[in-house]
Design an enzyme around this catalytic site. Structure first.
Site, PDB file in Angstrom:
ATOM      1  N   ASN A  10      75.836  64.373 109.972  1.00 34.75           N
ATOM      2  CA  ASN A  10      75.325  65.250 111.030  1.00 34.75           C
ATOM      3  C   ASN A  10      75.007  66.653 110.528  1.00 34.75           C
ATOM      4  O   ASN A  10      74.585  67.504 111.315  1.00 34.75           O
ATOM      5  CB  ASN A  10      76.321  65.321 112.200  1.00 34.75           C
ATOM      6  CG  ASN A  10      77.454  66.297 111.947  1.00 34.75           C
ATOM      7  OD1 ASN A  10      77.950  66.402 110.827  1.00 34.75           O
ATOM      8  ND2 ASN A  10      77.882  66.999 112.980  1.00 34.75           N
TER       9      ASN A  10
ATOM     10  N   GLY B 196      79.822  52.557 122.746  1.00 37.45           N
ATOM     11  CA  GLY B 196      78.738  52.793 121.805  1.00 37.45           C
ATOM     12  C   GLY B 196      79.145  52.451 120.393  1.00 37.45           C
ATOM     13  O   GLY B 196      80.342  52.418 120.054  1.00 37.45           O
TER      14      GLY B 196
ATOM     15  N   SER C 128      72.263  73.828 120.414  1.00 37.17           N
ATOM     16  CA  SER C 128      72.498  74.290 119.046  1.00 37.17           C
ATOM     17  C   SER C 128      71.657  75.501 118.666  1.00 37.17           C
ATOM     18  O   SER C 128      72.162  76.411 117.997  1.00 37.17           O
ATOM     19  CB  SER C 128      72.259  73.139 118.057  1.00 37.17           C
ATOM     20  OG  SER C 128      73.221  72.124 118.241  1.00 37.17           O
TER      21      SER C 128
ATOM     22  N   GLY D  31      75.777  56.342 115.421  1.00 39.49           N
ATOM     23  CA  GLY D  31      76.286  57.303 114.443  1.00 39.49           C
ATOM     24  C   GLY D  31      77.450  58.117 114.964  1.00 39.49           C
ATOM     25  O   GLY D  31      78.444  58.338 114.257  1.00 39.49           O
TER      26      GLY D  31
ATOM     27  N   LYS E 253      71.510  59.926 112.623  1.00 41.71           N
ATOM     28  CA  LYS E 253      72.675  60.214 111.770  1.00 41.71           C
ATOM     29  C   LYS E 253      72.879  59.168 110.677  1.00 41.71           C
ATOM     30  O   LYS E 253      73.188  59.520 109.531  1.00 41.71           O
ATOM     31  CB  LYS E 253      73.932  60.323 112.626  1.00 41.71           C
ATOM     32  CG  LYS E 253      73.936  61.528 113.555  1.00 41.71           C
ATOM     33  CD  LYS E 253      75.222  61.627 114.341  1.00 41.71           C
ATOM     34  CE  LYS E 253      75.202  62.842 115.261  1.00 41.71           C
ATOM     35  NZ  LYS E 253      76.474  63.029 115.977  1.00 41.71           N
TER      36      LYS E 253
END
Length: 532
Positions: A355, A395, A280, A398, A327
């Site tokens: 997010n 999973g 990012s 978040g 999150k």
């Protein structure tokens, strides 16, 4: 200011480092302790001095092992060598107009040889950096320590404090110290630590370094927080990075734009744990550069979300990406009604995960979730109609919440598998009103359930993420080649699970596509804060 620490064990190797990172640094640190005695002797000979000695301001450092260096001998011969170097090359470099510094530890002021070096430096116009290194942790009041460093030597010395940052609360203390040293000016809205009086004795240049992953933001935000310089090193030469948390000077200059930051640079970032692997920063800093915006995006490894809230205020952080494992907790900032004036998008309320965080014109926090659209868009390019498709989601955190919400909204039948089966069941119960959803354990016991939900398999856990690259969350499942495997991890770009599915002939979607889609949506939200 970027100081490039030369870490090769020969002068020729250091010359190669200078060439390799030419144009990416403002200052050089010559680490004498990393050279052999033979190489150090070359420096004392006029013919042996490398050509780059006068090309940039220079710091001479002869670091002891106890302070993170390589010298394991007595202080006297170490300081005697530094004195010889001051009397020879350093003095001539200053006469030729170069700036030369010596890094001297604060405790050598009590040693005759240490005082002799300081006196010689003063005679020849060589400046002193008075340093202290703490590899055990961050002191309760770093600003007071800076004040001690500023007062223990002669006038004009530059105090340097390098500490191991062991968590988010340590980083808060370090940033508060930077605020206090500068009298609270231009550092967000922080009020300092109350130790400004001691720090004011160091008025002017101060070097603050947070070591380790949690201290990383202090390294790439050094101009923003008022540190005189920040150190970078070459990871592939000599001993590699010479201190915990360092990166190379090219990344500092080109990704984090450390040479163009100032006290008013806007700060954006990403929180997670771990998060230093994130792509990012490269994406968003390139966007800021394209926009010509005085802003920087930084990874903040975070182990204490409430401590980070304090850091958001101290640095006046304007926008934030949120990743594993925070999150859901960040969504609570908006859904608990604890923050008056804050608001969030419908997706945050529906998914229970956030997010993206920005600020509105009043400085209030605004939450959004770009994961839903970021996930669906790449999948719909492969499977345009998800109605009645059977999908297994691995999973229940978040990221999984956004995935499940998007899939059910598109009409898919969803099976949630998680190592903690109760958590999977809770997620299924919560979203039961949106469509067909069931749950089970992330284990071979759920193979029969997967058999009716294997049109698409979506992997949302951290299993397989660097550095855990050899793990596979469903090693017990044999792909038939008809499935679509969607792996949301993008580091590494090809996980063990994705490779196994690809080898079986499955259509695969890597995390890169979701990352780019949701990152572009985040960039649009960050751009909206430019005129606030």
């Amino acid at each position: 200011m970027i100081c490039f620490t030369l870490s090769a064990n020969t002068l020729d190797g250091m010359s190669a480092q200078v060439d390799r990172y030419h144009g990416c640094f403002d200052m050089l640190e010559l680490r004498l302790d990393l050279l052999s005695q033979e190489e150090r002797d070359k420096l004392l000979q006029s013919a042996g001095a490398p050509a780059w000695l006068g090309e940039a301001p220079l710091i001479l450092t002869f670091r002891r092992q106890s302070d993170g260096g390589a010298w394991n001998g007595e202080d006297a011969p170490r300081l005697k060598y530094v004195l010889s170097l001051v009397e020879s090359h350093a003095a001539s470099l200053v006469r030729e107009g170069s700036s030369v510094f010596i890094d001297l530890e604060d405790d050598v002021v009590a040693i005759a040889a240490g005082r002799e070096v300081a006196a010689a430096a003063a005679r020849h116009g060589v400046q002193i950096i008075r340093s202290r290194h703490d590899f055990e942790g961050t002191p309760d009041d770093p600003a007071a320590v800076i004040g001690e460093l500023a007062s223990c030597g002669g006038p004009g010395e530059i105090p340097k404090l390098a500490v191991q940052v062991r968590g988010s609360r340590d980083l808060v203390r370090l940033i508060k110290a930077a605020d206090a040293v500068r009298g609270g000016a231009d550092c967000g809205t922080g009020s300092g630590t109350g130790s400004g009086a001691g720090a004011e004795r160091s008025a002017g240049r101060v070097i603050l370094v947070g070591m380790g992953p949690y201290g990383f933001p202090s390294r790439v935000l050094s101009p923003r927080i008022g540190s005189f310089l920040s150190y970078g090193s070459d990871p592939g030469e000599g001993r590699g990075h010479v201190a915990p948390g360092q990166i190379d000077p090219r990344s500092m200059a080109e990704v984090y734009r450390c040479r163009t930051q100032g006290p008013h640079t806007e700060v954006f970032g990403i929180i997670g744990n771990p998060v230093l692997h994130s792509r990012s920063p490269a994406f968003h800093n390139a966007e800021f550069d394209r926009q010509g915006r005085d802003a920087v995006y930084v990874p903040f490894p975070t182990d204490d979300i409430e401590a980070f809230r304090e850091l958001m205020t101290l640095l006046d952080i304007r926008g934030l990406s949120v990743t594993i494992p925070h999150k859901e907790m960040v969504a609570g900032w908006f859904t608990s009604n604890a923050d008056k004036g804050s608001s969030c998008s419908p997706e945050v309320s529906a998914v229970g995960a956030c997010n993206t965080v920005t600020r509105d014109s009043g400085g209030n926090l605004v939450g959004a979730n770009t994961d839903v659209a970021g996930f669906l868009e790449p999948l719909l390019r492969r499977v345009p109609d998800l109605h009645s498709r059977g999908v297994t989601v691995l999973g229940a955190g978040g990221a999984a919440r956004a995935v499940v919400y998007g899939l059910l909204s598109a009409g898919a039948r969803v099976l949630v598998l998680n190592r903690n089966q109760d958590r999977a069941a809770l997620l299924a119960d919560e979203y039961a009103h949106l469509g067909q959803i069931s749950s089970g354990a992330l284990s071979p016991d759920s193979l029969s359930l997967m058999a009716t939900h294997n049109d698409i398999i979506v992997q949302t856990t951290s299993v397989g993420m660097a550095p855990d690259v050899d793990s596979d969350p469903i090693s017990f499942y044999d792909f038939t080649g008809t499935e679509v495997l969607y792996e949301i991890i993008y580091a590494p770009p090809k996980t063990k699970l994705l490779s196994r599915a690809e080898d079986a002939g499955c259509s695969v979607i890597g995390g890169e596509e979701m990352f780019l889609t949701q990152a572009k949506l985040q960039a649009q939200l960050f751009a909206q804060t430019a005129n606030i």
